[in-house]
Write an enzyme that holds these catalytic residues in place. Structure first.
Site, PDB file in Angstrom:
ATOM      1  N   HIS A  40     156.530  73.743  14.959  1.00  0.00           N
ATOM      2  CA  HIS A  40     155.989  72.524  14.329  1.00  0.00           C
ATOM      3  C   HIS A  40     157.009  71.388  14.404  1.00  0.00           C
ATOM      4  O   HIS A  40     156.656  70.236  14.644  1.00  0.00           O
ATOM      5  CB  HIS A  40     155.677  72.786  12.854  1.00  0.00           C
ATOM      6  CG  HIS A  40     154.599  73.788  12.607  1.00  0.00           C
ATOM      7  ND1 HIS A  40     154.848  75.036  12.109  1.00  0.00           N
ATOM      8  CD2 HIS A  40     153.257  73.724  12.802  1.00  0.00           C
ATOM      9  CE1 HIS A  40     153.713  75.702  11.978  1.00  0.00           C
ATOM     10  NE2 HIS A  40     152.729  74.939  12.409  1.00  0.00           N
ATOM     11  N   VAL A 183     157.147  76.972  21.714  1.00  0.00           N
ATOM     12  CA  VAL A 183     158.546  77.288  21.394  1.00  0.00           C
ATOM     13  C   VAL A 183     158.625  78.793  21.137  1.00  0.00           C
ATOM     14  O   VAL A 183     157.763  79.361  20.454  1.00  0.00           O
ATOM     15  CB  VAL A 183     159.022  76.493  20.149  1.00  0.00           C
ATOM     16  CG1 VAL A 183     160.466  76.844  19.812  1.00  0.00           C
ATOM     17  CG2 VAL A 183     158.870  75.000  20.391  1.00  0.00           C
TER      18      VAL A 183
END
Ligand code: PAF
Length: 284
Positions: A40, A183
């Site tokens: 995020h 990620v």
């Protein structure tokens, strides 16, 4: 250092937006369900990049009941608001919109919702009926409330990203949709708020998803069936791992190409935790 404005209601959000819009730059929105992690945070960095230093980054934190099916993890979905605010502060977010459910759905579930198209054409939509109707409806509401110039979504939820792009195109919404790269942990596991459900043994097993993707990429010059088979062969070997699907599709998930750019997507369950992952492949 900018002040972080926290809005709990539509009225507070509007006041915060008036304040940040006076700077005159672009507004970039990062919709989230909280339980924020580095994935995020990377979306917030992309948002800042897109908004520019003169613009504003808005992050929403809202666990959207409409996108959870019966028996799914709505009640146990991690809620970590104080830690989430710290992440937003560190990443230079200007406004956090964290409404309660009745602020987003004042009259309960809305009568008019966004139809994502037939679930039968969808991987997650087939397994989680109604999921994308819930996602698109809340994203449309957030777009209406925040009126962003640009919105950032992670490629981790690749099918979600393609559905949002399609909604924006089909319904002529004046928002630029940007996808941001996945990620990963050092061992390859894609970051997800749901990783925290995994016990230590499941955490080790979960690395199989990214290993399966790498095996698929290694088979990309042998065509789509070989890619699927190579990825599935990795998952099949993991005790306790139940595979929901392994599939190859065109980048917009509209058919399966024999050659050229494509996406390898998979989903698997470890106990009661469901994980998804995907990667780009180039078929030849
Ligand atoms: O990806 C998510 O976290 C959610 O599906 C989203 C886009 C915030 C909508 O609730």
């Amino acid at each position: 250092m900018r002040a972080l404005l926290v809005a709990r209601t539509r009225v507070e959000l509007e006041a915060a937006l008036v304040e940040v819009r006076t700077r005159g730059g672009r507004v970039a929105l990062v919709p989230t369900m909280g339980a924020l992690h580095e994935g995020h945070a990377s979306l917030m960095d992309v948002a800042r990049d897109r908004a520019g230093q003169g613009g504003a980054v808005v992050a929403s934190i809202f666990v959207n009941p409409m996108q959870f099916g019966p028996g799914e993890d709505l009640d146990r979905y991690p809620r970590t608001f104080d830690a989430d605010l710290a992440v937003c502060g560190e990443r230079g977010v200007d406004v956090v919109f964290a409404p309660p459910v009745d602020e987003v759905y004042p009259g309960g579930e809305p009568l008019v919702t966004v139809d994502p198209g037939p679930d039968s054409h969808s991987m997650e939509g087939t397994i989680r009926p109604g999921h994308f109707r819930g996602v698109l409806t809340v994203v449309a509401k957030l777009f209406g409330l925040v009126r962003p110039d640009v919105a950032i979504f992670g490629e981790k939820d690749y099918e979600q990203l393609t559905k949002i792009r399609r909604m924006v195109a089909d319904l002529c919404m004046p928002v630029e949709v940007v996808g941001a790269p996945i990620v990963r942990e050092a061992d390859g596991l894609a970051l997800s708020s749901r990783n925290r459900y995994l016990d230590p043994g499941q955490r080790v097993a979960a690395v199989a998803l990214s290993r399966a993707l790498r095996a698929g990429v290694d088979a990309q010059d042998r065509g789509p069936d070989a890619v699927v088979e190579a990825a599935f062969a990795v998952l099949r070997e993991v005790p306790g791992l139940e595979c929901d699907y392994v599939t190859v599709a065109s980048p917009d998930l509209d058919g399966t190409p024999e050659t050229g750019p494509a996406r390898l997507l998979l989903a698997a369950r470890l106990g009661s935790t469901r994980l998804i992952d995907n990667t780009a492949v180039t078929l030849s």
